[in-house]
Enzyme design. Structure first.
Site, PDB file in Angstrom:
ATOM      1  N   ASN A   7       0.739  -1.346  -0.001  1.00  0.00           N
ATOM      2  CA  ASN A   7      -0.048   0.114  -0.006  1.00  0.00           C
ATOM      3  C   ASN A   7       0.830   1.298   0.020  1.00  0.00           C
ATOM      4  O   ASN A   7       1.326   1.738   1.171  1.00  0.00           O
ATOM      5  CB  ASN A   7      -0.807  -0.091   1.284  1.00  0.00           C
ATOM      6  CG  ASN A   7      -1.915   0.901   1.355  1.00  0.00           C
ATOM      7  OD1 ASN A   7      -1.725   2.101   0.435  1.00  0.00           O
ATOM      8  ND2 ASN A   7      -2.805   1.103   2.343  1.00  0.00           N
ATOM      9  N   ARG A  74      -2.303  -1.833  -3.715  1.00  0.00           N
ATOM     10  CA  ARG A  74      -3.129  -0.612  -3.732  1.00  0.00           C
ATOM     11  C   ARG A  74      -2.848   0.416  -4.864  1.00  0.00           C
ATOM     12  O   ARG A  74      -1.712   0.821  -5.170  1.00  0.00           O
ATOM     13  CB  ARG A  74      -3.313   0.203  -2.473  1.00  0.00           C
ATOM     14  CG  ARG A  74      -3.980   1.270  -2.494  1.00  0.00           C
ATOM     15  CD  ARG A  74      -4.030   2.226  -1.352  1.00  0.00           C
ATOM     16  NE  ARG A  74      -4.920   3.398  -1.345  1.00  0.00           N
ATOM     17  CZ  ARG A  74      -4.636   4.233  -0.499  1.00  0.00           C
ATOM     18  NH1 ARG A  74      -3.884   4.299   0.323  1.00  0.00           N
ATOM     19  NH2 ARG A  74      -5.768   5.290  -0.796  1.00  0.00           N
ATOM     20  N   HIS A 162     -10.243   6.803  -2.504  1.00  0.00           N
ATOM     21  CA  HIS A 162     -10.586   6.433  -1.322  1.00  0.00           C
ATOM     22  C   HIS A 162     -11.465   5.188  -0.881  1.00  0.00           C
ATOM     23  O   HIS A 162     -12.306   4.685   0.224  1.00  0.00           O
ATOM     24  CB  HIS A 162     -11.047   7.445  -0.268  1.00  0.00           C
ATOM     25  CG  HIS A 162      -9.803   8.118   0.336  1.00  0.00           C
ATOM     26  ND1 HIS A 162     -10.122   9.813   0.563  1.00  0.00           N
ATOM     27  CD2 HIS A 162      -8.523   7.968   0.589  1.00  0.00           C
ATOM     28  CE1 HIS A 162      -8.858  10.162   0.774  1.00  0.00           C
ATOM     29  NE2 HIS A 162      -8.091   9.078   0.959  1.00  0.00           N
ATOM     30  N   ARG A 223      -2.948  19.299  -0.067  1.00  0.00           N
ATOM     31  CA  ARG A 223      -3.757  19.792  -1.278  1.00  0.00           C
ATOM     32  C   ARG A 223      -4.834  20.726  -0.927  1.00  0.00           C
ATOM     33  O   ARG A 223      -5.521  20.719   0.127  1.00  0.00           O
ATOM     34  CB  ARG A 223      -4.299  18.436  -1.745  1.00  0.00           C
ATOM     35  CG  ARG A 223      -3.529  17.453  -2.495  1.00  0.00           C
ATOM     36  CD  ARG A 223      -3.974  15.976  -2.545  1.00  0.00           C
ATOM     37  NE  ARG A 223      -3.434  15.124  -1.895  1.00  0.00           N
ATOM     38  CZ  ARG A 223      -3.910  13.695  -1.891  1.00  0.00           C
ATOM     39  NH1 ARG A 223      -4.866  13.419  -2.591  1.00  0.00           N
ATOM     40  NH2 ARG A 223      -3.356  12.860  -1.137  1.00  0.00           N
ATOM     41  N   GLU A 367      -7.055  -0.842   5.223  1.00  0.00           N
ATOM     42  CA  GLU A 367      -7.034  -0.983   3.726  1.00  0.00           C
ATOM     43  C   GLU A 367      -6.449  -2.031   3.261  1.00  0.00           C
ATOM     44  O   GLU A 367      -6.777  -2.701   2.306  1.00  0.00           O
ATOM     45  CB  GLU A 367      -6.298   0.381   2.891  1.00  0.00           C
ATOM     46  CG  GLU A 367      -7.260   1.578   3.080  1.00  0.00           C
ATOM     47  CD  GLU A 367      -6.512   2.758   2.812  1.00  0.00           C
ATOM     48  OE1 GLU A 367      -5.368   2.936   3.301  1.00  0.00           O
ATOM     49  OE2 GLU A 367      -7.222   3.756   2.185  1.00  0.00           O
TER      50      GLU A 367
END
Ligand code: ADP
Length: 382
Positions: A7, A74, A162, A223, A367
């Site tokens: 990931n 991922r 996501h 961001r 995840e």
């Protein structure tokens, strides 16, 4: 079946090894180990391929004779892929085409796929995408009000991100509330360095704040999230080039631009000691988030739950308080005592008061678990 999950984040590479019972692959599986290489690019770990080399060394001593049988990666941007895929050279070529759309994440993911192919050429590899869960977005949501020919030519549309995390925590929340996933309506906010909100109706994504790239929507660590696109035209005319705009919006904006730091812990501490920039950064981020949650409560048809996850959602009691207090007009009410205790938990917890009109749940994301299961599902059908 032993599955390695990779990931990659912009400057980290999280990994996990999962063991599935070969006689019953659908059974939930067990995590054998997990770890992370951090600060990639800052130290002697120059890139994700170098990070993977150190993980390979660690794994060979930890796993001994046991052999990996599958690797799950991922991948943030899956473009046209609507579900996990077995990786071959064609898939890699397509993902490389998508690199410019998610520069912080897809580039390291592709590096990891190449490095893993060199290290384990015989092992099946699967790409699991953050965009897939959002394949159900209705057209009036995924479409931008831009000329259609242009959008078709470049694949410009809302993809959403996501998704791996959102689906995982959403299903956990639904289970906890005793609501079948196919009947679950809710607003799910994944708040980490990257942050987004998703409206879920009947267990499907019906709107999400990230768009064509993971830049749209919330105020994030570095961001900008939503800005007037006119600002970009203005800056282009001032002489900024594409590379400078990319750096500005992806790496030098968000909380970092407002507070001088992108770490929620530092910002919260500074705000508590009177730092005005830090206070304003928290208020700006919370305001943007609440605007989305309120809108998505309507979009999802009236939320059964508001679900918070990610590093900030799971751990920052002060930020949760700030956000949930702003939702008072919807009848949301926080339980301040429980909320304070919810930091770094493995279990999901309700942090709203019993009289809250909508329950608010903090659900730790995993995840890696979701990627391991998706990987086994793909490999076992080959
Ligand atoms: P990424 O998107 O890189 O996976 P994470 O989900 O790990 O990011 O979230 C990182 C954010 O979570 C950072 O802003 C960090 O400050 C915040 N965070 C992590 N632990 C805590 C904590 N105990 N209290 C407040 N914020 C935290």
């Amino acid at each position: 079946m032993l599955v390695l999950v990779l990931n990659p984040g912009s400057s980290s590479l999280k990994y996990a090894v999962w063991q599935f019972d070969s006689g019953n692959l659908k059974a939930s599986g067990q995590e054998v180990l997990r770890g992370a290489v951090e600060r990639i690019g800052e130290s002697e770990v120059t890139d994700h391929a170098v990070a993977l080399e150190s993980i390979v060394k660690e794994l060979s001593s930890l796993l001994g004779e046991r052999k990996l049988e599958a690797i799950g990666h991922r991948v943030v941007h899956g473009g046209r892929f609507t579900g996990p895929v077995l990786i071959d050279s064609e898939v890699i070529r397509y993902l490389e085409l998508l690199n410019p759309l998610a520069p912080l994440h897809n580039v390291p993911a592709v590096l990891c796929i190449h490095a893993a192919t060199r290290t384990w050429p015989q092992v099946s590899q699967v790409a699991v995408f953050d965009t897939s869960f959002h394949r159900t977005l209705p057209e009036h949501v995924w479409r931008y009000a831009l000329p259609q020919g242009l959008c078709r030519q470049y694949g410009i549309r809302r993809y959403g991100f996501h998704g791996i995390s959102v689906e995982h925590v959403g299903q956990r929340a639904a289970r906890m509330l005793g609501i079948p996933w196919e009947k679950f309506d809710g607003v799910i906010a994944h708040l980490g360095n990257g942050a987004s909100v998703t409206a879920v109706h009947g267990g499907q994504s019906v709107d999400t704040s990230m768009g064509f790239t993971p830049l749209e929507g919330l105020v994030m660590g570095t961001r900008s999230g939503d800005v007037d696109p006119g600002i970009l035209i203005f800056l282009l005319r001032q002489g900024l080039c594409a590379e400078e705009l990319d750096n500005l919006l992806n790496r030098d904006s968000g909380l970092k631009a407002l507070a001088g730091d992108n770490d929620m812990r530092t910002i919260t501490t500074s705000a508590a000691t009177g730092d005005k920039d830090a206070q304003l950064a928290l208020e700006t981020a919370a305001h943007r988030l609440v605007r989305y949650i309120g809108g998505y409560h309507v979009t999802c048809g009236g939320a059964n739950a508001i679900v918070l996850t990610g590093g900030i959602g799971e751990n920052s009691a002060p930020f949760r308080t700030r956000v949930l207090e702003k939702l008072a007009p919807l009848g949301v009410k926080i339980d301040p005592v429980v909320n304070e205790t919810v930091v770094g938990l493995k279990e999901a917890r309700v942090v709203s008061a019993p009289e809250s009109s909508i329950p608010v749940l903090v659900v730790p994301t995993d995840e890696q678990a979701a990627i391991a299961k998706a990987t086994v599902a793909v490999v076992s059908t080959q």
